[in-house]
Design an enzyme around this catalytic site. Structure first.
Site, PDB file in Angstrom:
ATOM      1  CG  ASP A  45      -9.664  45.587  18.202  1.00  0.00           C
ATOM      2  OD1 ASP A  45      -8.641  45.335  18.423  1.00  0.00           O
ATOM      3  OD2 ASP A  45     -10.000  47.007  17.911  1.00  0.00           O
ATOM      4  CE  LYS A  61      -4.399  43.712  18.475  1.00  0.00           C
ATOM      5  NZ  LYS A  61      -4.263  45.114  17.690  1.00  0.00           N
TER       6      LYS A  61
HETATM    7  C1  S3P Z   1      -6.594  50.519  16.303  1.00  0.00           C
HETATM    8  C2  S3P Z   1      -5.604  49.559  15.616  1.00  0.00           C
HETATM    9  C3  S3P Z   1      -5.790  48.220  15.956  1.00  0.00           C
HETATM   10  C4  S3P Z   1      -6.764  47.676  17.000  1.00  0.00           C
HETATM   11  C5  S3P Z   1      -6.926  48.795  18.044  1.00  0.00           C
HETATM   12  C6  S3P Z   1      -7.295  50.209  17.428  1.00  0.00           C
HETATM   13  C7  S3P Z   1      -6.784  51.944  15.932  1.00  0.00           C
HETATM   14  O1  S3P Z   1      -4.599  48.027  16.560  1.00  0.00           O
HETATM   15  O2  S3P Z   1      -6.459  46.399  17.564  1.00  0.00           O
HETATM   16  O3  S3P Z   1      -7.851  48.411  19.032  1.00  0.00           O
HETATM   17  O4  S3P Z   1      -7.494  52.679  16.200  1.00  0.00           O
HETATM   18  O5  S3P Z   1      -6.066  52.464  14.623  1.00  0.00           O
HETATM   19  P1  S3P Z   1      -2.995  47.705  15.585  1.00  0.00           P
HETATM   20  O6  S3P Z   1      -2.540  48.718  14.876  1.00  0.00           O
HETATM   21  O7  S3P Z   1      -1.875  47.462  16.728  1.00  0.00           O
HETATM   22  O8  S3P Z   1      -3.578  46.316  15.142  1.00  0.00           O
END
Ligand code: S3P
Length: 434
Positions: free
Chosen positions: A317, A344
């Site tokens: 992120d 994203k």
């Molecule tokens: C998150 C996982 C990440 C991250 C998101 C929050 C989480 O996403 O980018 O802001 O809380 O599990 P991804 O699982 O798609 O990588």
């Protein structure tokens, strides 16, 4: 809807002590596990963001009582694993991918049907990554060609699977583990690269037997979650904008209090240090089972790096903020292996490349990354694409630009960082509503 624009102006040295809001990932999970637990869970340090409030509202629609004694606090009256009540109303996750994907896993095991919807950005985000493995567990979920809304059919009997994630994703892992609570037998998730392990740690804290290590997690269905209290650390991803801002503005010294330092989140700290940043961790301690510390960042001359690909999942992120640091660095910074940034809240490679170019930077975008040349930034007009982290990153870029940086459509900053403008201006940003 009126769109909120910001203008960020060049600023002098940043000074001060800042406590950024609570961690978004932990706040979502604390609500969900609290809702499924037996008893009453107290959450402190809860993120009062639109994303996490959307999750609370969905759980309330499912019959969960959630009190707000004070801002940043929630008391969740758990319904037990089988106590949620179905509703025909749409369950609106807002902008939150975490909310929607985790709830998809949780709802796949219920006796009732439900429909998850999201805002314009969330409605474009890929959901097959969760619905396909959930279907292998026996769930029935309809999508719109792989996109939301998700129509989840209740009353399906789930069976555990062993699943190797094709892309590193804590959201997918967590969705499968939540479905696994309702499944016969063992659910095991194997990851190509370890991702944030909050679901695993929190399931253990709520008393569910779970085996986990970096890169894998395994549980069996049929146990009970017991209410517990959750102390939410400050969100490293929100601290990231201040780590970059303090590093790039000459004369700065910023103190960031009680930041969550789970190693699966702190890749940016390592990346900035590789670039020459001066960031110290003080007062390291444990809070609510998570490592926490105070961060002190001082301005330092940065140089470009080839970012080690192994760091990518640990800073997934933080790339918008890293790209701003890279323009302030001498030489070039090369990022590869980061194609996930395209799915994203916006296509973050495209959003950052377009925005930095608008300020005069040289950036070469490739399918899975970018090469960013250190360059002086000028003023200009930026599209945030409604993406909170793009907006906050360009607020930081404006600190070192030779003209005002106008950022379109900053309302979604409230999804993860309510009060960003006030906090930033309090330590020396010159950020104005425009
Ligand atoms: C998150 C996982 C990440 C991250 C998101 C929050 C989480 O996403 O980018 O802001 O809380 O599990 P991804 O699982 O798609 O990588």
């Amino acid at each position: 809807m009126t769109r909120l624009d910001w203008t960020s102006h060049q600023a002098r040295a940043l000074k001060g002590s800042v406590r950024v809001p609570g961690d978004k990932s932990v706040s979502h999970r604390a609500l969900m596990l609290g809702a499924l637990a037996e008893g009453t869970s107290h959450i402190r340090g809860f993120l009062e963001g639109e994303d996490t409030r959307a999750t609370a509202a969905v759980l309330q629609q499912l019959g969960v009582h959630i009190d707000t004694p004070t801002e940043g606090e929630r008391v969740v009256h758990g319904m037990g694993l089988h106590g949620l009540r179905g509703t025909t109303a749409l369950l609106d996750c807002g902008n939150a991918g975490t909310g929607m994907r985790l709830l998809a896993g949780l709802l796949a095991g219920q006796a009732f049907d439900s429909t998850l919807v999201g805002d314009e950005s969330l409605s474009k985000r890929p959901m097959r990554r969760v619905t396909d493995p959930l279907a292998s567990m026996g769930a029935t979920i309809d999508t719109q060609d792989g996109l939301p809304p998700l129509r989840i059919h209740g009353g399906q009997s789930l069976a555990g699977i062993a699943y190797t994630l094709p892309v590193a994703s804590a959201q997918v892992k967590s969705a499968l583990l939540l479905a696994g609570l309702y499944a016969q037998g063992a659910t095991e998730v194997i990851e190509p690269h370890p991702t944030r392990d909050y679901t695993e740690r929190m399931l253990a804290a709520f008393g569910w037997p779970i085996e986990f290590a970096p890169g894998r997690a395994k549980l069996t269905g049929g146990h009970v979650l017991r209410a517990t209290n959750v102390d939410v650390p400050a969100d490293f991803s929100s601290a990231a904008f201040f780590l970059v801002a303090g590093s790039i503005v000459p004369g700065s010294e910023l103190h960031l209090q009680a930041v969550g330092l789970n190693p699966r989140r702190t890749g940016l700290l390592q990346a900035l240090r590789l670039m020459g940043a001066d960031i110290r961790v003080e007062n390291e301690r444990e809070s609510g089972g998570e490592p926490v510390g105070d961060l002190v960042v001082r301005h330092a001359p940065l140089h470009g790096i080839e970012l080690p690909e192994a760091l990518v999942p640990d800073m997934i992120d933080e790339f918008p903020a890293l790209f701003v640091a890279a323009t302030a660095a001498a030489g070039k910074t090369v990022v590869r292996g980061a194609a996930e940034l395209r799915v994203k809240e916006s296509d973050r490679l495209a959003s950052m490349a377009a925005g930095l170019r608008a300020l005069g930077a040289t950036i070469d975008e490739v399918p899975d990354g970018a090469t960013i040349e250190g360059s002086a930034l000028g003023g200009g007009v930026i599209e945030s694409h409604g993406d909170h982290r793009i907006a906050m990153s360009f607020a930081a870029a404006g600190l070192i630009a030779n003209g005002p940086v106008r950022i379109h459509d900053c309302g979604n900053v409230a999804t993860s960082f309510p009060g960003f403008m006030e906090l930033a201006n309090g330590c020396g940003f010159d950020l104005r509503s425009a």
